[in-house]
Write a protein that holds these residues in place. Structure first.
Motif, PDB file in Angstrom:
ATOM      1  N   GLU A  74    -150.174 -43.329 -40.768  1.00  0.00           N
ATOM      2  CA  GLU A  74    -150.801 -44.254 -39.835  1.00  0.00           C
ATOM      3  C   GLU A  74    -150.829 -45.677 -40.379  1.00  0.00           C
ATOM      4  N   THR A  75    -150.680 -45.809 -41.690  1.00  0.00           N
ATOM      5  CA  THR A  75    -150.633 -47.135 -42.304  1.00  0.00           C
ATOM      6  C   THR A  75    -149.420 -47.899 -41.758  1.00  0.00           C
ATOM      7  N   PRO A  76    -149.598 -49.149 -41.331  1.00  0.00           N
ATOM      8  CA  PRO A  76    -148.479 -49.915 -40.754  1.00  0.00           C
ATOM      9  C   PRO A  76    -147.303 -50.047 -41.713  1.00  0.00           C
ATOM     10  N   GLU A  77    -146.115 -50.053 -41.149  1.00  0.00           N
ATOM     11  CA  GLU A  77    -144.885 -50.165 -41.931  1.00  0.00           C
ATOM     12  C   GLU A  77    -144.875 -51.440 -42.770  1.00  0.00           C
ATOM     13  N   SER A  78    -145.417 -52.517 -42.225  1.00  0.00           N
ATOM     14  CA  SER A  78    -145.442 -53.790 -42.950  1.00  0.00           C
ATOM     15  C   SER A  78    -146.260 -53.672 -44.235  1.00  0.00           C
ATOM     16  N   ASP A 136    -143.491 -40.194 -44.574  1.00  0.00           N
ATOM     17  CA  ASP A 136    -143.426 -39.577 -43.253  1.00  0.00           C
ATOM     18  C   ASP A 136    -144.792 -39.546 -42.562  1.00  0.00           C
ATOM     19  N   ASN A 137    -144.786 -39.853 -41.269  1.00  0.00           N
ATOM     20  CA  ASN A 137    -145.939 -39.650 -40.394  1.00  0.00           C
ATOM     21  C   ASN A 137    -147.230 -40.290 -40.909  1.00  0.00           C
ATOM     22  N   HIS A 158    -142.412 -49.029 -53.720  1.00  0.00           N
ATOM     23  CA  HIS A 158    -142.166 -47.643 -54.086  1.00  0.00           C
ATOM     24  C   HIS A 158    -143.355 -47.059 -54.853  1.00  0.00           C
ATOM     25  N   GLY A 159    -143.338 -45.739 -54.975  1.00  0.00           N
ATOM     26  CA  GLY A 159    -144.382 -45.021 -55.696  1.00  0.00           C
ATOM     27  C   GLY A 159    -144.569 -43.646 -55.100  1.00  0.00           C
ATOM     28  N   GLY A 160    -145.382 -42.830 -55.765  1.00  0.00           N
ATOM     29  CA  GLY A 160    -145.625 -41.471 -55.313  1.00  0.00           C
ATOM     30  C   GLY A 160    -146.818 -41.410 -54.377  1.00  0.00           C
ATOM     31  N   LEU A 161    -146.612 -40.825 -53.214  1.00  0.00           N
ATOM     32  CA  LEU A 161    -147.667 -40.663 -52.208  1.00  0.00           C
ATOM     33  C   LEU A 161    -148.445 -39.383 -52.493  1.00  0.00           C
ATOM     34  N   SER A 162    -149.776 -39.499 -52.525  1.00  0.00           N
ATOM     35  CA  SER A 162    -150.623 -38.326 -52.711  1.00  0.00           C
ATOM     36  C   SER A 162    -151.710 -38.309 -51.648  1.00  0.00           C
ATOM     37  N   GLY A 163    -152.386 -37.179 -51.515  1.00  0.00           N
ATOM     38  CA  GLY A 163    -153.479 -37.080 -50.569  1.00  0.00           C
ATOM     39  C   GLY A 163    -153.131 -36.322 -49.309  1.00  0.00           C
ATOM     40  N   ASP A 217    -140.909 -33.015 -52.490  1.00  0.00           N
ATOM     41  CA  ASP A 217    -139.776 -33.439 -51.667  1.00  0.00           C
ATOM     42  C   ASP A 217    -138.569 -32.507 -51.745  1.00  0.00           C
ATOM     43  N   LEU A 218    -138.718 -31.373 -52.423  1.00  0.00           N
ATOM     44  CA  LEU A 218    -137.591 -30.445 -52.565  1.00  0.00           C
ATOM     45  C   LEU A 218    -137.276 -29.731 -51.253  1.00  0.00           C
ATOM     46  N   THR A 219    -135.997 -29.519 -51.001  1.00  0.00           N
ATOM     47  CA  THR A 219    -135.599 -28.626 -49.914  1.00  0.00           C
ATOM     48  C   THR A 219    -135.752 -27.190 -50.409  1.00  0.00           C
ATOM     49  N   LYS A 220    -135.698 -26.243 -49.499  1.00  0.00           N
ATOM     50  CA  LYS A 220    -135.838 -24.841 -49.902  1.00  0.00           C
ATOM     51  C   LYS A 220    -134.695 -24.432 -50.827  1.00  0.00           C
ATOM     52  N   ASP A 221    -133.486 -24.872 -50.527  1.00  0.00           N
ATOM     53  CA  ASP A 221    -132.337 -24.526 -51.381  1.00  0.00           C
ATOM     54  C   ASP A 221    -132.505 -25.094 -52.789  1.00  0.00           C
TER      55      ASP A 221
END
Length: 360
Positions: free
Chosen positions: A257-261, A254-255, A268-273, A223-227
């Motif tokens: 397909e899993t529904p927002e609900s 981001d982006n 919360h948690g870390g998204l991988s894959g 999640d880091l920006t380039k700066d």
């Protein structure tokens, strides 16, 4: 084929962590069985001279390794080697043992071929895990990933001392060490991705000042920006860090397909894959360009196909790691990607994976 048609449908009927524990139970049995290791090697192992690289004085028979998180406690390196991996990274290990966060804490997103975890660095503790690994017999490089103990009371100097304890333990057995400065799954939510804090940590580890230190890498967030990344790289390069791991899980959603609900229900948690592959490729490219391709990079985060693996290598990765890809594609993924790398080398009329990257 057996995994996707039979094993995976059964496992996916179970809670994600229960399925993971069940596979680990079987893998532990297999690690201790000469017959099952030999069988795994016959089915899954695929090596070729062109896949071999020498990095940090270590020989990697192929570029695919096991990412940290899959074997936190160092129970199954033997069977993972038999399954054809070129290296293994254990952990994250922490100074003190930890049970991690309350369950449920591991979730599948099948539509996105992804996982969300908030495990909370559950592990048996550095001393116990290192002692266990001393009795393991593998012939491929062994990495150990270290992180801060999941305890909000460990801040400042105490946090650094905790890292140093794990670092010293890991040096007893590791071929390389990865310093995880970016785990988002702790109660305090604090990381060492602040340049000043990172500088203090690296000074305490004395990587720059001691030639005997095991090759020590830094693992960055996706999640880091380039700066932000450039600031951290400046600190790392000042401490002569010999390589990088890009990258850790993402807190963003981001982006998908899993529904927002459903995502709200998980929390919360870390998204991988698969969904973070493009982020990983971008971070790899930024590091490669900033270091003028002089520092080896381990690419991780979304490697679930040859296409993604090749993108990461062409962006500047020297080695790759798998975790979520294995959950969705099974152990045959390693052999499949390595075979396709060899095919790519032949089509480009080059002899080695190194030449493939150099030509990019």
């Amino acid at each position: 084929m057996i995994y996707n048609s039979l094993v995976k449908p059964l496992l996916f009927q179970l809670d994600a962590e229960r399925a993971h524990d069940l596979m680990h139970h079987f893998a532990r049995k297999a690690s201790g069985s000469n017959f099952l290791r030999a069988l795994a090697k016959t089915i899954y192992d695929y090596q070729a001279p062109g896949l071999t690289q020498n990095i940090w004085g270590l020989t990697f028979k192929n570029p695919l390794g096991l990412a940290a998180g899959f074997d936190k406690n160092g129970h199954i390196p033997e069977i993972m080697e038999a399954a054809g991996l070129g290296f293994i990274e254990i952990g994250s290990i922490t100074g003190n043992p930890s049970t991690g966060n309350p369950k449920p804490r591991l979730f599948r997103l099948p539509r996105d071929r992804a996982l969300i975890n908030r495990m909370g660095l559950n592990n048996d503790g550095a001393k116990t895990i290192v002692k266990r690994l001393k009795n393991k017999k593998i012939s491929i490089p062994l990495g150990i990933n270290i992180a801060k103990t999941h305890d909000p009371k460990l801040m400042g100097d105490l946090a650094i001392r905790d890292y140093v304890h794990s670092f010293k333990e890991a040096q007893k057995i590791a071929d390389y060490i990865t310093v995880n400065i970016s785990c988002p799954n702790t109660t305090d939510g604090k990381t060492f991705e602040d340049p000043a804090a990172l500088g203090e940590l690296l000074s305490a580890l004395a990587i720059r000042d001691d030639a005997r230190v095991v090759p020590t890498l830094i693992k960055f967030s996706s999640d880091l920006t380039k700066d932000q990344l450039m600031q951290l790289l400046q600190v790392c390069e000042a401490h002569q860090i010999p390589g990088y791991v890009a990258c850790n899980t993402s807190s963003a959603r981001d982006n998908l397909e899993t529904p927002e609900s459903e995502l709200k229900k998980i929390g919360h948690g870390g998204l991988s894959g698969h969904p973070i592959a493009s982020k990983s490729v971008r971070i790899i490219r930024w590091i490669s360009e900033a270091t003028r391709r002089q520092k080896p990079i381990i690419g991780v985060g979304g490697v679930d196909s040859f296409s993604t693996a090749l993108q990461m290598m062409l962006a500047g990765a020297d080695l790759l790691q798998l975790y979520t890809g294995l959950v969705y594609e099974g152990p045959g993924l390693v052999k499949s990607i390595n075979r396709q790398f060899v095919k790519e080398l032949k089509e480009l009329n080059v002899d080695s994976i190194y030449q493939l990257m150099s030509a990019s």
